[in-house]
Motif scaffolding. Structure first.
Motif, PDB file in Angstrom:
ATOM      1  N   ASP A  66      44.830  39.488  40.290  1.00  0.00           N
ATOM      2  CA  ASP A  66      46.033  39.035  39.585  1.00  0.00           C
ATOM      3  C   ASP A  66      45.732  37.716  38.883  1.00  0.00           C
ATOM      4  O   ASP A  66      45.534  36.694  39.537  1.00  0.00           O
ATOM      5  CB  ASP A  66      47.190  38.862  40.563  1.00  0.00           C
ATOM      6  N   VAL A  67      45.678  37.772  37.588  1.00  0.00           N
ATOM      7  CA  VAL A  67      45.313  36.571  36.835  1.00  0.00           C
ATOM      8  C   VAL A  67      46.522  35.950  36.137  1.00  0.00           C
ATOM      9  O   VAL A  67      46.364  35.057  35.310  1.00  0.00           O
ATOM     10  CB  VAL A  67      44.229  36.895  35.774  1.00  0.00           C
ATOM     11  N   THR A  68      47.705  36.424  36.493  1.00  0.00           N
ATOM     12  CA  THR A  68      48.907  35.940  35.796  1.00  0.00           C
ATOM     13  C   THR A  68      49.005  34.426  35.823  1.00  0.00           C
ATOM     14  O   THR A  68      49.259  33.781  34.797  1.00  0.00           O
ATOM     15  CB  THR A  68      50.164  36.540  36.452  1.00  0.00           C
ATOM     16  N   HIS A 124      38.951  36.696  28.765  1.00  0.00           N
ATOM     17  CA  HIS A 124      38.060  37.055  29.873  1.00  0.00           C
ATOM     18  C   HIS A 124      38.863  37.371  31.125  1.00  0.00           C
ATOM     19  O   HIS A 124      38.555  38.344  31.840  1.00  0.00           O
ATOM     20  CB  HIS A 124      37.083  35.900  30.150  1.00  0.00           C
ATOM     21  N   LEU A 125      39.864  36.531  31.387  1.00  0.00           N
ATOM     22  CA  LEU A 125      40.686  36.759  32.579  1.00  0.00           C
ATOM     23  C   LEU A 125      41.372  38.120  32.499  1.00  0.00           C
ATOM     24  O   LEU A 125      41.380  38.893  33.460  1.00  0.00           O
ATOM     25  CB  LEU A 125      41.741  35.647  32.702  1.00  0.00           C
ATOM     26  N   TYR A 126      41.937  38.395  31.345  1.00  0.00           N
ATOM     27  CA  TYR A 126      42.677  39.639  31.198  1.00  0.00           C
ATOM     28  C   TYR A 126      41.736  40.835  31.345  1.00  0.00           C
ATOM     29  O   TYR A 126      42.061  41.831  31.991  1.00  0.00           O
ATOM     30  CB  TYR A 126      43.377  39.685  29.838  1.00  0.00           C
ATOM     31  N   TYR A 127      40.560  40.709  30.776  1.00  0.00           N
ATOM     32  CA  TYR A 127      39.608  41.814  30.882  1.00  0.00           C
ATOM     33  C   TYR A 127      39.186  42.012  32.335  1.00  0.00           C
ATOM     34  O   TYR A 127      39.028  43.146  32.787  1.00  0.00           O
ATOM     35  CB  TYR A 127      38.383  41.534  30.008  1.00  0.00           C
TER      36      TYR A 127
END
Ligand SMILES: [Zn+2]
Length: 157
Positions: free
Chosen positions: A47-49, A35-38
């Motif tokens: 930025d979800v890194t 979900h974060l990556y999407y």
């Protein structure tokens, strides 16, 4: 003997239950990572890194826990696994019967072998405070009748 075997069986079932729960948690983290990556794919400004890395580290830690539980299950069965070739051996073996590798001398599993979580994005969990040195003005035992109503001795959570 039968009772002993029963207890071993119960332990194994418990360990397997714990493993399944941990696998569920891993699946949840994978789900969240997706979900974060999407979310980042949809909006490149996000930025979800950090969030993803934190979950990856948690997953790595859980895999370690699962590995330890698997070792415990093997021990209940009187077995241990060769670190080199992964062959299951009798606990008493000093050397792997298949590849001949020597087993480490540490027969006991250290209880605190779990590495501290290194996740940067997760808040540090509250550690139980180390009991401080007793105060110097500790009262001498002169009042045997007056027991404290509720001594706060619970440092552990
Ligand atoms: Zn081996």
């Amino acid at each position: 003997m039968a009772l002993f075997q029963d207890q071993k069986g119960k332990n194994i079932i418990n360990y397997q239950k714990m493993i399944n729960e941990k696998k569920d948690t891993i699946r949840k983290y994978y789900d969240e990572i997706g979900h974060l990556y999407y979310g980042q794919y949809k909006d490149m400004n996000i930025d979800v890194t950090k969030d993803i890395n934190a979950r990856c580290e948690s997953i790595s830690n859980i895999y370690k826990d699962i590995e330890e539980l698997n070792i415990k299950i093997l021990r209940e069965k009187g077995l241990k696994k060769c670190a080199i070739c992964s062959t299951e051996n009798q606990l008493a073996n000093a050397f792997c019967f298949k590849c001949g590798a020597r087993f480490a001398d540490d027969d006991a599993i250290p209880a605190d072998v779990i590495a501290p979580p290194n996740a940067c994005a997760t808040p540090p969990s509250e550690k139980p405070a180390v009991p401080a040195e007793p105060a110097p003005e500790a009262p001498a035992a002169v009042e045997p009748a007056a027991a404290g109503p509720e001594a706060k001795s619970e440092d552990e959570i």
